[in-house]
Structure formats: C-alpha cells, structure tokens
Motif scaffolding. Sequence first.
Motif, PDB file in Angstrom:
ATOM      1  N   LYS A  68       7.146  -7.581  -3.115  1.00 42.30           N
ATOM      2  CA  LYS A  68       8.168  -8.281  -2.343  1.00 42.30           C
ATOM      3  C   LYS A  68       9.194  -7.339  -1.707  1.00 42.30           C
ATOM      4  CE  LYS A  68      11.161 -12.294  -2.492  1.00 42.30           C
ATOM      5  NZ  LYS A  68      11.633 -13.420  -3.287  1.00 42.30           N
ATOM      6  N   PRO A  69       9.755  -6.374  -2.445  1.00 47.70           N
ATOM      7  CA  PRO A  69      10.733  -5.485  -1.808  1.00 47.70           C
ATOM      8  C   PRO A  69      10.098  -4.514  -0.806  1.00 47.70           C
ATOM      9  CG  PRO A  69      10.622  -5.063  -4.183  1.00 47.70           C
ATOM     10  CD  PRO A  69       9.652  -6.148  -3.871  1.00 47.70           C
ATOM     11  N   HIS A  70       8.769  -4.439  -0.819  1.00 46.78           N
ATOM     12  CA  HIS A  70       8.050  -3.520   0.069  1.00 46.78           C
ATOM     13  C   HIS A  70       7.058  -4.297   0.934  1.00 46.78           C
ATOM     14  CE1 HIS A  70       9.749  -0.275  -2.260  1.00 46.78           C
ATOM     15  NE2 HIS A  70       9.401  -0.933  -3.344  1.00 46.78           N
ATOM     16  N   ALA A  71       7.458  -5.467   1.366  1.00 48.49           N
ATOM     17  CA  ALA A  71       6.553  -6.374   2.074  1.00 48.49           C
ATOM     18  C   ALA A  71       5.944  -5.742   3.322  1.00 48.49           C
ATOM     19  CB  ALA A  71       7.272  -7.667   2.424  1.00 48.49           C
ATOM     20  N   GLU A  72       6.751  -5.095   4.139  1.00 52.05           N
ATOM     21  CA  GLU A  72       6.225  -4.492   5.368  1.00 52.05           C
ATOM     22  C   GLU A  72       5.244  -3.375   5.047  1.00 52.05           C
ATOM     23  OE1 GLU A  72       7.747  -2.599   9.608  1.00 52.05           O
ATOM     24  OE2 GLU A  72       9.155  -2.668   7.945  1.00 52.05           O
ATOM     25  N   PHE A  73       5.600  -2.544   4.077  1.00 50.05           N
ATOM     26  CA  PHE A  73       4.721  -1.453   3.652  1.00 50.05           C
ATOM     27  C   PHE A  73       3.390  -2.020   3.165  1.00 50.05           C
ATOM     28  CE2 PHE A  73       2.964   1.303   0.418  1.00 50.05           C
ATOM     29  CZ  PHE A  73       2.981   2.545   1.039  1.00 50.05           C
ATOM     30  N   CYS A  74       3.452  -3.003   2.277  1.00 51.46           N
ATOM     31  CA  CYS A  74       2.236  -3.592   1.718  1.00 51.46           C
ATOM     32  C   CYS A  74       1.407  -4.304   2.789  1.00 51.46           C
ATOM     33  CB  CYS A  74       2.584  -4.531   0.570  1.00 51.46           C
ATOM     34  SG  CYS A  74       3.173  -3.650  -0.898  1.00 51.46           S
ATOM     35  N   ALA A  75       2.061  -4.933   3.745  1.00 49.91           N
ATOM     36  CA  ALA A  75       1.330  -5.566   4.844  1.00 49.91           C
ATOM     37  C   ALA A  75       0.557  -4.513   5.641  1.00 49.91           C
ATOM     38  CB  ALA A  75       2.287  -6.330   5.749  1.00 49.91           C
ATOM     39  N   ASN A  76       1.165  -3.366   5.850  1.00 52.98           N
ATOM     40  CA  ASN A  76       0.473  -2.279   6.561  1.00 52.98           C
ATOM     41  C   ASN A  76      -0.725  -1.787   5.750  1.00 52.98           C
ATOM     42  OD1 ASN A  76       2.124  -2.362   8.793  1.00 52.98           O
ATOM     43  ND2 ASN A  76       3.314  -0.571   8.228  1.00 52.98           N
TER      44      ASN A  76
END
Length: 84
Positions: A68-76
């Motif tokens: 959750k706190p790294h949503a953009e990173f994980c989406a990439n």
Amino acid sequence: MAALAISLGANPASADPFSDLAALPTFYTDASMTTMKSKAEFKAAWDAMAKDKQGAMMKECQDAAMSKPHAEFCANLQALGGAN
C-alpha cells in the motif's frame, strides 16, 4: 516476515522492508523517492537488480499491507510481470 528481513540484512523489527533495500532509490528520479523514473529507466533498474532482491520486492508487493505505501512502485513491478 522476520526471516525475510534477516535474509535481506535488515533489522527484523523494521516496519517497511522497502526502506532497507539499498537499490530502491534507483527507481526514482529524486532523493525523496516521490517521482518514479520512466518505464524504460525503471525496467533497466529492475533488470540490474540481483534476482534475490527482485524476489523479495515481488513478495512484498503481493502483500496488500506492505504494498500500500508503495502502490506506484508495485504497480510498475506488476506491469513488468516481475521478471526480466
């Protein structure tokens, strides 16, 4: 979780294993890690990362609470398929 943190050389009490990965800043354009690099630069940083670190990051991105706190990173990462 503690085993993962220990295997990454992190403090087992760390609440955010992403912050313990020295390579994480290579995915961002700024020191505050608020702006992601372009998709091509992100992929290049991912490809340059050791397989064990890739696995640890993918595992954490699959955990809803940790990602959750790294949503953009994980989406990439998910867009890359998590692999080279």
